[in-house]
Design an enzyme around this catalytic site. Structure first.
Site, PDB file in Angstrom:
ATOM      1  N   LYS A  86       0.720  -1.227   0.511  1.00  0.00           N
ATOM      2  CA  LYS A  86      -0.470   0.326   0.441  1.00  0.00           C
ATOM      3  C   LYS A  86       0.701   1.083   0.028  1.00  0.00           C
ATOM      4  CE  LYS A  86      -4.191  -1.973   2.558  1.00  0.00           C
ATOM      5  NZ  LYS A  86      -4.723  -1.455   3.463  1.00  0.00           N
ATOM      6  N   ASP A 136     -10.680   2.320   2.599  1.00  0.00           N
ATOM      7  CA  ASP A 136      -9.859   2.249   3.513  1.00  0.00           C
ATOM      8  C   ASP A 136     -10.892   2.755   4.788  1.00  0.00           C
ATOM      9  OD1 ASP A 136      -8.470   0.068   3.790  1.00  0.00           O
ATOM     10  OD2 ASP A 136      -6.629   1.020   3.715  1.00  0.00           O
TER      11      ASP A 136
END
Ligand code: ATR
Length: 300
Positions: free
Chosen positions: A85, A121
């Site tokens: 990420k 997220d």
């Protein structure tokens, strides 16, 4: 010898890939444990889309090559999981403000003019809180941990107007994160010590407690980041980002104290739903994704 499966054999195997099938997927290392292929393929089938979501195990040293190949291979987009990420940030042509402020990309959209890095997220966390009937605006939130997951949670909470306090084993990381997110969102974010006394004082005022540390995750399921001599007040919602197991020791303790408890499966489902919506432009079938995620978790 023919390599073609007969139609009944293909149906039995669940094969629904054709010459026209559009590809999306998840890159990670390892990626075999990911629930995302089950969740997304159930959603794609439900929506009747000729798309397929595939696992893409990519070693960290191969990430730039893998990302460079996405467009050439005709991928519509990908999710990213551990450990990619952060590294993806530098491989995008453009970043959304959330991805830039959080410092991580979990969703890539392959566009004609380049790769756009998103972070769903934070959005997934807020969607799941609201799904559970909890509006975090103007609430006092206590976040345990200051790693990658905490960055998305703190960004999300500060962006919707919650007042956030971060506590972390390594105090400097909590302070750095608080300063970063206060600057990045213009919201109210501070750091405090992870001592018992500080927690006892903080929890009395906290309305939301979020565990972003891996403490209590399988296989160390008897561990908890929370000292059990510090009870949760009944008015708090205790949210554990862990979803394996669903009921962590932290959540058991929260329930015993009369607090509400919510596990991390909802955030996983909602971040995936937000990604799917970005790629396909369709309203994601969240209940279908959740059921597929639960079924995949229950598989040995
Ligand atoms: P992730 O990306 O999943 O958030 P991470 O970046 O490694 O993972 O962050 C994990 C967080 O959990 C960190 O804040 C870590 O604390 P440190 O900053 O002190 O390393 C915290 N953490 C991990 N194990 C812990 C433990 N046993 N007790 C308390 N905190 C812990």
């Amino acid at each position: 010898m023919s390599e073609t499966l007969s139609a009944p054999a293909a149906a039995k195997l669940g094969v629904r890939i054709h010459g026209t099938t559009q590809l999306i997927g998840v890159i990670g290392w390892p990626v075999g444990h990911s629930l995302s292929p089950s969740m997304h393929n159930a959603a794609l089938e439900h929506l009747g889309l000729d798309w397929c979501y595939v696992p893409l195990p990519v070693r960290p040293e191969h990430l730039p090559e893998a990302v460079a190949g996405l467009r050439a291979l005709g991928f519509r987009g990908i999710n990213a999981t551990v450990p990619h990420k952060l590294a993806l940030l530098d491989l995008m042509d453009e970043l959304t403000p959330a991805a830039r402020a959080i410092g991580a990309v979990n969703t890539v959209m392959v566009q004609p003019d380049g790769l756009l890095g998103h972070n769903t997220d934070a959005d997934g966390f807020i969607r799941d809180l609201r799904d559970g009937g909890y509006d975090p605006a103007r609430r006092r939130a206590l976040v345990l941990g200051a790693g990658g997951s905490a960055r998305a949670v703190v960004y999300a909470l500060a962006s919707v107007g919650a007042e956030v306090t971060i506590v972390n084993r390594t105090a400097e990381k909590a302070e750095r994160l608080a300063a970063d997110m206060a600057a990045g969102t213009g919201g109210r974010v501070q750091a405090n010590s992870f001592s018992r006394d500080a927690l006892a004082e903080l929890v009395a005022a906290a309305q939301l407690v979020v565990n972003t540390t891996p403490v209590g995750m399988w296989p160390l399921i008897d561990e908890s980041p929370w000292p059990e001599e510090v009870p949760f007040p009944g008015q708090a919602l205790v949210y554990d980002l862990i979803y394996n197991p669903r009921l962590t020791r932290l959540l058991r303790w929260a329930k015993q104290c009369g607090a509400r408890a919510r596990d991390g499966l909802g955030m996983l489902v909602q971040q995936g739903a937000a990604s799917l919506e970005l790629w396909t432009g369709r309203t994601p079938p969240v209940a279908v994704m959740r059921a597929a995620g639960e079924a995949a978790l229950a598989r040995p």
